[in-house]
Design a protein around this motif. Structure first.
Motif, PDB file in Angstrom:
ATOM      1  N   VAL A   1     -24.762  11.647 -15.267  1.00  0.00           N
ATOM      2  CA  VAL A   1     -24.225  10.330 -14.927  1.00  0.00           C
ATOM      3  C   VAL A   1     -25.128   9.274 -15.541  1.00  0.00           C
ATOM      4  N   LYS A   2     -24.540   8.138 -15.849  1.00  0.00           N
ATOM      5  CA  LYS A   2     -25.312   7.027 -16.415  1.00  0.00           C
ATOM      6  C   LYS A   2     -24.930   5.756 -15.689  1.00  0.00           C
ATOM      7  N   VAL A   3     -25.663   4.704 -15.945  1.00  0.00           N
ATOM      8  CA  VAL A   3     -25.392   3.407 -15.331  1.00  0.00           C
ATOM      9  C   VAL A   3     -23.995   2.954 -15.760  1.00  0.00           C
ATOM     10  N   GLY A   4     -23.207   2.525 -14.774  1.00  0.00           N
ATOM     11  CA  GLY A   4     -21.848   2.061 -15.047  1.00  0.00           C
ATOM     12  C   GLY A   4     -20.783   3.090 -14.710  1.00  0.00           C
ATOM     13  N   ASP A   5     -21.158   4.362 -14.531  1.00  0.00           N
ATOM     14  CA  ASP A   5     -20.186   5.386 -14.158  1.00  0.00           C
ATOM     15  C   ASP A   5     -19.684   5.131 -12.742  1.00  0.00           C
ATOM     16  N   VAL A   6     -18.424   5.473 -12.507  1.00  0.00           N
ATOM     17  CA  VAL A   6     -17.832   5.352 -11.181  1.00  0.00           C
ATOM     18  C   VAL A   6     -17.648   6.757 -10.634  1.00  0.00           C
ATOM     19  N   LEU A   7     -18.247   7.020  -9.475  1.00  0.00           N
ATOM     20  CA  LEU A   7     -18.166   8.329  -8.838  1.00  0.00           C
ATOM     21  C   LEU A   7     -17.204   8.260  -7.663  1.00  0.00           C
ATOM     22  N   THR A   8     -16.331   9.238  -7.570  1.00  0.00           N
ATOM     23  CA  THR A   8     -15.440   9.387  -6.427  1.00  0.00           C
ATOM     24  C   THR A   8     -15.856  10.662  -5.724  1.00  0.00           C
ATOM     25  N   ILE A   9     -16.319  10.540  -4.503  1.00  0.00           N
ATOM     26  CA  ILE A   9     -16.884  11.662  -3.766  1.00  0.00           C
ATOM     27  C   ILE A   9     -16.062  11.883  -2.506  1.00  0.00           C
ATOM     28  N   THR A  10     -15.602  13.115  -2.314  1.00  0.00           N
ATOM     29  CA  THR A  10     -14.903  13.481  -1.092  1.00  0.00           C
ATOM     30  C   THR A  10     -15.911  14.182  -0.207  1.00  0.00           C
ATOM     31  N   LEU A  11     -16.227  13.563   0.927  1.00  0.00           N
ATOM     32  CA  LEU A  11     -17.286  14.072   1.789  1.00  0.00           C
ATOM     33  C   LEU A  11     -16.900  13.903   3.254  1.00  0.00           C
ATOM     34  N   ASP A  12     -16.800  14.999   3.976  1.00  0.00           N
ATOM     35  CA  ASP A  12     -16.493  14.978   5.406  1.00  0.00           C
ATOM     36  C   ASP A  12     -15.206  14.212   5.727  1.00  0.00           C
ATOM     37  N   GLY A  13     -14.180  14.424   4.955  1.00  0.00           N
ATOM     38  CA  GLY A  13     -12.910  13.768   5.212  1.00  0.00           C
ATOM     39  C   GLY A  13     -12.862  12.307   4.804  1.00  0.00           C
ATOM     40  N   ARG A  14     -13.916  11.822   4.184  1.00  0.00           N
ATOM     41  CA  ARG A  14     -13.959  10.436   3.718  1.00  0.00           C
ATOM     42  C   ARG A  14     -13.942  10.435   2.198  1.00  0.00           C
ATOM     43  N   ILE A  15     -13.501   9.354   1.623  1.00  0.00           N
ATOM     44  CA  ILE A  15     -13.536   9.180   0.176  1.00  0.00           C
ATOM     45  C   ILE A  15     -14.493   8.041  -0.126  1.00  0.00           C
ATOM     46  N   LEU A  16     -15.544   8.352  -0.863  1.00  0.00           N
ATOM     47  CA  LEU A  16     -16.534   7.354  -1.250  1.00  0.00           C
ATOM     48  C   LEU A  16     -16.354   7.038  -2.725  1.00  0.00           C
ATOM     49  N   VAL A  17     -16.309   5.776  -3.057  1.00  0.00           N
ATOM     50  CA  VAL A  17     -16.232   5.338  -4.447  1.00  0.00           C
ATOM     51  C   VAL A  17     -17.483   4.516  -4.713  1.00  0.00           C
ATOM     52  N   TRP A  18     -18.355   5.049  -5.558  1.00  0.00           N
ATOM     53  CA  TRP A  18     -19.633   4.406  -5.845  1.00  0.00           C
ATOM     54  C   TRP A  18     -19.767   4.157  -7.335  1.00  0.00           C
TER      55      TRP A  18
END
Length: 128
Positions: free
Chosen positions: A48-65
């Motif tokens: 990953v590098k600066v500026g990448d958008v991560l979509t993480i599915t964790l414990d029934g939640r969706i995190l967009v970082w």
């Protein structure tokens, strides 16, 4: 050789405090629960590098970082929050999702017998 400004996804997730250990971060990536710019992370070694958008599915939640910086260490939570910008959607309450849900009700005495009722039943059987 690792390119300048890039970091392994498992290491970055560990530094950003998304998970408790680096091995859990690796399992998360291999399981396909992490997307880097809409592409599934196939391995824990994906970069990953600066500026990448991560979509993480964790414990029934969706995190967009959005990645703001590579991590240098697993520091306190305040330091970890400087590594990303949270763009996650506002979570909906589970009760709001099902407003017409009816709570199941059971009539009195229609469930399993109580200990007292079982003893009474045993006494009736023993009399025969």
């Amino acid at each position: 050789m690792v390119a300048e400004g890039r970091q392994r996804i498992d290491k970055w997730l560990f530094f950003a405090r998304a998970v408790k250990s680096r091995s859990l971060a690796a399992k998360l990536a291999v399981a396909g629960r992490v997307r880097i710019n809409r592409d599934k992370a196939a391995q824990a070694s994906d970069l990953v590098k600066v500026g990448d958008v991560l979509t993480i599915t964790l414990d029934g939640r969706i995190l967009v970082w959005k990645v703001l910086a590579p991590g240098l260490r697993r520091g306190p939570a305040e330091e970890a929050r400087t590594l990303y910008e949270d763009m996650s959607p506002v979570p909906t309450a589970r009760r709001e999702a099902l407003p017409d849900a009816i709570v199941p009700l059971r009539d009195t005495g229609s469930g399993r017998p109580t200990k007292k009722e079982r003893r009474q039943t045993d006494r009736l059987r023993d009399e025969d």
